[in-house]
Scaffold this active site. Structure first.
Site, PDB file in Angstrom:
ATOM      1  N   ARG A  26       0.876  -1.179   0.000  1.00  0.00           N
ATOM      2  CA  ARG A  26       0.000   0.000   0.000  1.00  0.00           C
ATOM      3  C   ARG A  26       0.907   1.222   0.000  1.00  0.00           C
ATOM      4  NH1 ARG A  26      -2.643   2.909   4.882  1.00  0.00           N
ATOM      5  NH2 ARG A  26      -3.616   4.603   3.732  1.00  0.00           N
ATOM      6  N   GLU A  86      -7.185   8.279   6.938  1.00  0.00           N
ATOM      7  CA  GLU A  86      -7.415   8.857   8.272  1.00  0.00           C
ATOM      8  C   GLU A  86      -7.898  10.311   8.224  1.00  0.00           C
ATOM      9  OE1 GLU A  86      -4.230   8.334  11.049  1.00  0.00           O
ATOM     10  OE2 GLU A  86      -4.150   6.170  10.776  1.00  0.00           O
ATOM     11  N   TYR A 138      -4.211   1.005  15.783  1.00  0.00           N
ATOM     12  CA  TYR A 138      -2.950   1.057  16.530  1.00  0.00           C
ATOM     13  C   TYR A 138      -3.131   0.861  18.029  1.00  0.00           C
ATOM     14  CZ  TYR A 138      -0.561   2.725  12.387  1.00  0.00           C
ATOM     15  OH  TYR A 138      -0.015   2.799  11.135  1.00  0.00           O
ATOM     16  N   ASN A 188      -7.448   1.507  10.100  1.00  0.00           N
ATOM     17  CA  ASN A 188      -6.082   1.626  10.623  1.00  0.00           C
ATOM     18  C   ASN A 188      -6.194   1.476  12.130  1.00  0.00           C
ATOM     19  OD1 ASN A 188      -5.587   2.400   7.987  1.00  0.00           O
ATOM     20  ND2 ASN A 188      -4.639   4.363   8.500  1.00  0.00           N
ATOM     21  N   GLU A 243      -3.600  -0.426   8.096  1.00  0.00           N
ATOM     22  CA  GLU A 243      -2.414  -0.090   8.879  1.00  0.00           C
ATOM     23  C   GLU A 243      -2.518  -0.734  10.246  1.00  0.00           C
ATOM     24  OE1 GLU A 243      -1.281   4.032   9.239  1.00  0.00           O
ATOM     25  OE2 GLU A 243      -1.717   4.417   7.128  1.00  0.00           O
ATOM     26  N   HIS A 275      -2.866  10.975   1.189  1.00  0.00           N
ATOM     27  CA  HIS A 275      -2.239  10.681   2.489  1.00  0.00           C
ATOM     28  C   HIS A 275      -1.606  11.986   2.977  1.00  0.00           C
ATOM     29  CE1 HIS A 275      -0.816   7.103   5.062  1.00  0.00           C
ATOM     30  NE2 HIS A 275      -0.452   8.199   5.723  1.00  0.00           N
TER      31      HIS A 275
HETATM   32  S1  NCW Z   1       0.570   9.980  12.880  1.00  0.00           S
HETATM   33  C1  NCW Z   1      -0.462   8.729  12.708  1.00  0.00           C
HETATM   34  N1  NCW Z   1      -0.082   7.655  11.958  1.00  0.00           N
HETATM   35  C2  NCW Z   1       1.230   7.192  11.754  1.00  0.00           C
HETATM   36  C3  NCW Z   1       1.673   7.669  10.391  1.00  0.00           C
HETATM   37  O1  NCW Z   1       2.952   7.273  10.081  1.00  0.00           O
HETATM   38  C4  NCW Z   1       0.744   7.244   9.275  1.00  0.00           C
HETATM   39  O2  NCW Z   1       0.979   8.003   8.128  1.00  0.00           O
HETATM   40  C5  NCW Z   1      -0.691   7.433   9.710  1.00  0.00           C
HETATM   41  O3  NCW Z   1      -1.576   6.860   8.776  1.00  0.00           O
HETATM   42  C6  NCW Z   1       1.030   5.752  11.833  1.00  0.00           C
HETATM   43  O4  NCW Z   1      -0.332   5.642  11.321  1.00  0.00           O
HETATM   44  C7  NCW Z   1      -0.888   6.911  11.130  1.00  0.00           C
HETATM   45  N2  NCW Z   1      -1.638   8.719  13.288  1.00  0.00           N
HETATM   46  C8  NCW Z   1      -2.156   9.756  14.072  1.00  0.00           C
HETATM   47  C9  NCW Z   1      -1.683   9.735  15.437  1.00  0.00           C
HETATM   48  C10 NCW Z   1      -2.285  10.775  16.285  1.00  0.00           C
HETATM   49  C11 NCW Z   1      -1.262  11.712  16.802  1.00  0.00           C
HETATM   50  C12 NCW Z   1      -1.782  12.437  17.980  1.00  0.00           C
HETATM   51  C13 NCW Z   1      -0.998  13.706  18.204  1.00  0.00           C
HETATM   52  C14 NCW Z   1      -1.666  14.566  19.243  1.00  0.00           C
HETATM   53  C15 NCW Z   1      -1.302  16.013  19.109  1.00  0.00           C
END
Ligand code: NCW
Length: 499
Positions: A89, A182, A331, A329, A400, A134
């Site tokens: 992906r 996202e 986590y 996704n 993800e 993205h």
């Molecule tokens: S940052 C995030 N991610 C990571 C990224 O590498 C990827 O591109 C995204 O699709 C891994 O998966 C997603 N997700 C959001 C995290 C929330 C961050 C909260 C910060 C608070 C200020």
């Protein structure tokens, strides 16, 4: 070695349940890996600007070079071949093919790059699964009619032009499209707290916020942004279905980030209700419009003062049924606690707070290197079950799932390669997914591990690593497969060939 034997033995009893055509893959995103930010006519995107605002990215790092995937993708294809990963992906950089976002200004060099990349993948036996957005929006839209980016409803048509160009140029080879990655993250972090591009937020929401985007309103903008992104998704799906799907024979959907939640105080019924509300504010915010053409009741009843836009008859019809699969996704998950206090921003509108600690002070799961990520594998199975029930048993892809290991980014390479924390994370989540297929009969069709490579982790720069391949930023970006890469390889090969 012992760990691997245990893993193989543990999966043996599950192996036969996964359908033979189950998709195993890994994932990346253009801005995080490509680099080559000003090569061959690529135009600027909002992250090019944001990363140059001092203090926005850890250590003021930038993705100008990143993993230099643009020049080194052949090497990364070899890594996938070594590991037997047959699906990647990845995302297209909007401004590499439309430098100003204007459909009348196509950058042929950008089209050529993706043609070469897709051809190289396919000749190596790897299918490309392509995300259209993205997070790297053309900077040209940032001042578009004096409004910022996704706030402007006209971006919906710009996205449709871009999507149409991608379907037309690459759809003979790309058979799976993911419109958006996202939406919640870029809507809330980009326009609510200002931590991601374009860095907008109300000054009162976060003391360190000085809005890069020149203003902001955290109580309205994330909802408007998400609304426009949803309609963009709907229009792009309509374009794909009307013009390309029959002849090209592919599938299309989006991917949504969501954890599940656990009541902060198990004996408080209000905290149990907060669980439902929190999933509505993450998955259903985007799942309900696709399935039902409207926002979830949990949101419409709580977001006061007309701040949540609504769909009219035509946008509702556009959205309803706009997916061939649902993406997830996953986590982490959090404890949630009902506060009863109505908010005026996205963070509080659900009247709940989230925390990795419960009422007794217990931690939901170990912290990763990323501050937002606590390990809670069971939440994956819970959210899958929730999606099956709410949306009448759709096909689901986990687009993800992955982790940053505590302390990993400060280890020397030879120690970072032994990433047991990630091996356990991946194994435990894959097992939850297998249980979900076996016991809950959820139609999970594929799993993509984030990420193939360590990469530019947005505001965390290179100080958080998610890769199953180590990238040495101090030594010419050399790549070395980590233990988790070999473990994932063995796991999927075993599951593929098991009786
Ligand atoms: S940052 C995030 N991610 C990571 C990224 O590498 C990827 O591109 C995204 O699709 C891994 O998966 C997603 N997700 C959001 C995290 C929330 C961050 C909260 C910060 C608070 C200020």
């Amino acid at each position: 070695m012992i760990k691997e034997l245990v893993i193989l033995l543990s999966v043996a009893c599950y192996a036969s349940v996964l359908p033979k055509d189950f998709t195993w893959g890994s994932a990346t995103a253009a801005f995080q890996v490509e680099g080559a930010w000003n090569i061959s006519g690529r135009g600027p995107c909002i992250w090019d600007y944001f990363q140059n605002c001092p203090g926005r990215i850890a250590l003021n790092q930038t993705a100008e070079v990143a993993d230099d995937f643009y020049h080194r993708y052949s090497q990364d294809i070899q890594i996938m071949q070594t590991l037997g990963i047959k699906n990647l992906r990845l995302s297209i950089s909007w401004t590499r093919i439309l430098p100003t976002g204007d459909i009348n200004n196509i950058n042929q060099a950008g089209i050529d790059f993706y043609n070469q990349l897709f051809n190289a993948l396919i000749s190596a036996g790897i299918q490309p699964w392509v995300t259209l957005f993205h997070w790297d929006l053309p900077q040209a839209y940032n001042n578009f009619t004096n409004q910022s980016t996704w706030l402007n409803p006209d971006v919906v048509h710009k996205f449709n032009d871009y999507a149409d160009l991608c379907f037309k140029s690459f759809g003979d080879r790309v058979k799976h499209w993911i419109t958006m990655n996202e939406i919640q993250t870029f809507a809330w972090i980009g326009y609510g707290v200002g931590g991601h591009a374009p860095g907008r937020c109300s000054p009162d929401i976060n003391s360190w916020c000085q809005s890069v985007g020149g203003g902001g309103n955290s109580s309205t903008e994330p909802y408007i942004v998400a609304h426009h992104a949803l309609i963009s998704h709907g229009l792009a799906v309509q374009t794909y279905r009307n013009k390309y799907q029959k002849t090209q024979g592919g599938k299309i959907g989006m991917t949504i980030n969501s954890g599940y939640a656990v009541p902060w105080n198990v004996s408080d019924p209000e905290d149990h209700k907060a669980v439902d509300v929190s999933v509505a504010f993450s998955y259903a915010w985007f799942g309900d419009p696709q399935a039902f053409g409207q926002y979830p009741e949990e949101m419409t009843s709580r977001i006061t003062g007309g701040r949540l836009p609504s769909f009219n008859a035509s946008t509702s019809a556009l959205l309803k049924g706009s997916y061939d699969f649902m993406g997830l996704n996953y986590y982490t998950s959090q404890y949630v606690h009902y506060t009863g206090i109505p908010g005026t921003d996205f963070g509080n509108d659900g009247r709940f707070t989230s925390s990795p600690y419960n009422a007794s002070g217990n931690l939901i799961g170990p912290f990763a290197e990323s501050t937002w990520l606590n390990v809670y594998p069971k939440g994956l199975r819970d959210v899958l079950k929730w999606i099956k029930k709410r949306y009448n048993d759709p096909d689901i892809y986990i687009f993800e799932n992955g982790v940053s290991c505590p302390g990993e980014s400060s280890l020397p390479e030879n120690l970072a390669l032994n990433d047991t924390f990630r091996m356990n994370y991946v194994f435990d989540h894959v097992m939850e997914m297998v249980d979900s297929v076996l016991d809950d009969h959820v139609k999970v069709k594929g799993y993509f591990l984030w990420s193939l490579l360590d990469n530019f982790e947005w505001a965390d720069g290179y100080n958080v690593r998610f890769g199953i391949t180590y990238v040495n930023y101090n030594n010419n970006l050399t790549r070395t497969i980590k233990d988790s890469g070999y473990m994932y390889s063995n796991l999927i090969q075993y599951l593929r060939t098991a009786p």
